[in-house]
Design a protein around this motif. Structure first.
Motif, short mmCIF file in Angstrom:
data_model
loop_
_atom_site.label_atom_id
_atom_site.label_comp_id
_atom_site.label_asym_id
_atom_site.label_seq_id
_atom_site.Cartn_x
_atom_site.Cartn_y
_atom_site.Cartn_z
N PHE A 129 -47.46 -9.99 1.37
CA PHE A 129 -46.35 -9.87 0.68
C PHE A 129 -45.40 -10.93 1.02
O PHE A 129 -44.56 -11.52 -0.09
N LYS A 130 -45.07 -11.21 2.17
CA LYS A 130 -44.09 -12.20 2.76
C LYS A 130 -44.39 -13.48 2.28
O LYS A 130 -43.54 -14.35 1.79
N ARG A 131 -45.65 -14.04 2.26
CA ARG A 131 -46.00 -15.19 1.59
C ARG A 131 -45.74 -15.22 0.23
O ARG A 131 -45.37 -16.36 -0.42
N LEU A 132 -46.21 -14.15 -0.54
CA LEU A 132 -45.90 -14.20 -2.08
C LEU A 132 -44.59 -14.26 -2.19
O LEU A 132 -44.12 -14.96 -3.51
N LYS A 133 -43.43 -13.75 -1.48
CA LYS A 133 -42.08 -13.84 -2.04
C LYS A 133 -41.55 -14.96 -1.50
O LYS A 133 -40.45 -15.50 -2.00
N SER A 134 -41.69 -15.46 -0.21
CA SER A 134 -41.08 -16.41 0.17
C SER A 134 -41.75 -17.77 -0.14
O SER A 134 -40.97 -18.72 -0.58
N LEU A 135 -43.05 -18.15 -0.05
CA LEU A 135 -43.62 -19.27 -0.43
C LEU A 135 -43.71 -19.34 -2.00
O LEU A 135 -43.93 -20.33 -2.56
N GLY B 27 -42.12 -17.61 -4.21
CA GLY B 27 -41.12 -17.58 -5.02
C GLY B 27 -41.09 -16.30 -5.80
O GLY B 27 -40.37 -16.24 -6.85
N PHE B 28 -41.86 -15.25 -5.81
CA PHE B 28 -41.77 -14.21 -6.41
C PHE B 28 -40.65 -13.51 -6.54
O PHE B 28 -40.19 -12.87 -7.55
N ALA B 29 -39.87 -13.18 -5.47
CA ALA B 29 -38.58 -12.53 -5.48
C ALA B 29 -37.50 -13.26 -6.26
O ALA B 29 -36.35 -12.69 -6.22
N LYS B 30 -37.57 -14.48 -6.72
CA LYS B 30 -36.50 -15.26 -6.89
C LYS B 30 -36.48 -14.97 -8.59
O LYS B 30 -36.79 -15.81 -9.44
N LEU B 31 -36.17 -13.92 -8.97
CA LEU B 31 -36.22 -13.52 -10.29
C LEU B 31 -34.86 -13.99 -11.11
O LEU B 31 -33.62 -13.47 -10.42
N HIS B 32 -34.96 -14.79 -12.23
CA HIS B 32 -33.63 -15.33 -12.73
C HIS B 32 -33.38 -14.62 -14.09
O HIS B 32 -32.33 -14.66 -14.66
N ALA B 33 -34.43 -14.21 -14.88
CA ALA B 33 -34.09 -13.26 -16.13
C ALA B 33 -33.41 -11.99 -15.67
O ALA B 33 -33.62 -11.09 -14.94
N ARG C 127 -41.15 -2.69 -9.30
CA ARG C 127 -42.02 -2.57 -8.26
C ARG C 127 -43.19 -3.10 -8.47
O ARG C 127 -44.06 -3.06 -9.52
N LEU C 128 -43.85 -3.79 -7.45
CA LEU C 128 -45.13 -4.36 -7.43
C LEU C 128 -46.09 -3.38 -6.64
O LEU C 128 -46.03 -3.26 -5.37
N HIS C 129 -47.06 -3.01 -7.48
CA HIS C 129 -48.17 -2.12 -6.64
C HIS C 129 -49.29 -3.06 -6.29
O HIS C 129 -49.86 -3.59 -7.33
N ALA C 130 -49.90 -3.06 -5.02
CA ALA C 130 -50.70 -3.96 -4.82
C ALA C 130 -51.89 -3.36 -4.01
O ALA C 130 -51.81 -2.26 -3.22
N ARG C 131 -53.09 -3.90 -4.11
CA ARG C 131 -54.19 -3.55 -3.17
C ARG C 131 -54.74 -4.81 -2.66
O ARG C 131 -54.99 -5.90 -3.23
N TYR C 132 -54.89 -5.03 -1.27
CA TYR C 132 -55.21 -5.86 -0.71
C TYR C 132 -56.54 -5.74 0.28
O TYR C 132 -56.76 -4.77 0.88
N LEU D 106 -33.20 -7.62 -10.10
CA LEU D 106 -32.63 -8.55 -11.37
C LEU D 106 -31.29 -9.19 -10.30
O LEU D 106 -30.65 -8.66 -9.41
N PRO D 107 -31.02 -10.24 -11.08
CA PRO D 107 -29.91 -10.95 -10.37
C PRO D 107 -28.69 -10.16 -10.45
O PRO D 107 -28.32 -9.59 -11.48
N SER D 108 -27.69 -10.25 -9.44
CA SER D 108 -26.56 -9.53 -9.23
C SER D 108 -26.77 -7.99 -8.99
O SER D 108 -25.84 -7.19 -9.26
N SER D 109 -28.10 -7.44 -9.11
CA SER D 109 -28.28 -6.25 -9.04
C SER D 109 -28.26 -5.57 -7.50
O SER D 109 -28.61 -6.48 -6.50
#
Length: 358
Positions: A234-240, A242-248, A56-61, A47-50
């Motif tokens: 995961f890197k593409r999901l977060k960087s391209l 924007g998944f890691a940019k949590l605003h709420a 946690r994102l659980h994934a299967r690829y 979360l912001p400022s955390s």
């Protein structure tokens, strides 16, 4: 009820939508003795400022499909576990050390799946075929052996699981890098590095339930090294993406935002034509090219209550696409793009399309 409150309450509904979308991608379970290779991993979001991990994102690829085929959001307190993703008969689940737990090995086998899991020298307690304790440190190979294996058991009682312990020697430069990392970590913590940790840093140790007929020890090592694909996804999901940019900052709103983002960034339309035809293996195995399995359908066996509704699916897997114009030569195959099929019982990422965003 205000719009904001509706958004707070939309989490379960969005989770159900995401669950069905992922079911579309998984398709039918493998049939006819075929095995489907999947990488299982997790990632966290704060979360912001955390100053800690909050979600946690659980994934299967699946490298044969070049995309995620299961995505589940939980609070960060939920540990990485196989029960958080779909596990079906015929799956071969590749996992890192975070999944080296007896409950995960037992869960895979109870659902008809196999596993390839990296372990540390004290991750799990091992037993020999007579039920006596198995000392991993005493069987580390000498300088003449590149890969060795031993039959072992993990757990006891009803959760006892038979496995093969495979130990592969790392290149000297990789060992040196690992030693430097261990020394730096000990220096930051003001502690001493355990000599046993330094010794085992020279080896990659794995447990697998695959039989020697299904995969040799060398092939198991190659399959595990394909884990880089899920890390890159995961890197593409977060960087391209924007998944890691949590605003709420509100936890319920945050869950809604994360789920909505995963649904909205599905790349079926935008990225279907960008998948590279890339073999992650440095060379073709001696007994032939690993084959990628695909397909689609509407049958799924879920191994956990992380999903909130029954799944249904229909459709066909997308056909292979050529690499985009101007792509790096490393992402293109000069060989025949349609090599002769080999009669192997398990899939691979040879001919796989690994770089889709999801």
């Amino acid at each position: 009820m205000s719009l904001l409150e509706r958004l707070r309450n939309a989490g379960d509904y969005l989770a159900d939508i995401l669950n069905h979308l992922m079911a579309d991608r998984r398709g039918d379970a493998p049939a006819g003795g075929q095995l489907r290779l999947s990488m299982v991993d997790g990632s966290t979001v704060s979360l912001p400022s955390s100053d800690r991990s909050d979600w946690r994102l659980h994934a299967r690829y699946e490298p044969a499909r070049g995309c995620f085929t299961d995505l589940v959001i939980t609070e960060a307190q939920t540990a990485e576990a196989l029960c958080c993703v779909s596990v079906r008969p015929g799956d071969v689940l590749v996992q890192d050390r975070g999944y080296a737990r007896v409950r995960n090995f037992a869960h895979a086998r109870m659902n008809g799946a196999d596993f390839i899991t990296r372990i540390g020298w004290r991750s799990v307690r091992l037993f020999d075929i007579k039920g006596h304790g198995f000392d991993l440190l005493t069987v580390l190979p000498d300088s003449t052996a590149a890969v060795v294996e031993h039959p072992v058991f993990v757990g006891d009682g009803r959760k006892r699981v038979a496995a093969r312990l495979i130990i592969a020697r790392k290149p000297p430069e990789a060992v040196e890098r690992q030693h430097r990392r261990l020394y730096r970590k000990a220096s930051r913590n003001g502690s001493q590095t355990d000599p046993r940790t330094l010794r085992t840093a020279g080896f990659m140790m794995m447990l697998t339930s695959l039989s020697a007929e299904q995969a040799t020890a060398e092939q198991v090592v190659r399959l595990y090294r394909m884990r880089w694909q899920v890390e890159l996804a995961f890197k593409r999901l977060k960087s391209l993406g924007g998944f890691a940019k949590l605003h709420a900052s509100d936890s319920r709103l945050a869950r809604t935002w994360l789920l909505a983002h995963l649904i909205a960034t599905r790349p079926d339309r935008d990225f279907a034509g960008r998948r590279s035809r890339l073999s992650p293996l440095s060379h073709t195995p001696a007994n032939g090219a690993w084959r990628a399995s695909g397909g689609a359908g509407k049958e799924d066996t879920d191994g956990c209550n992380a999903h909130s509704s029954p799944e249904h699916a229909s459709g066909k897997a997308a056909p292979p696409a050529h690499a985009p114009q101007g792509a790096s030569p490393n992402h293109q195959e000069n060989a025949n793009p349609n090599p002769k099929a080999r009669n192997l019982p398990y899939p691979s990422a040879y001919e796989a399309r690994p770089l889709a965003l999801l």
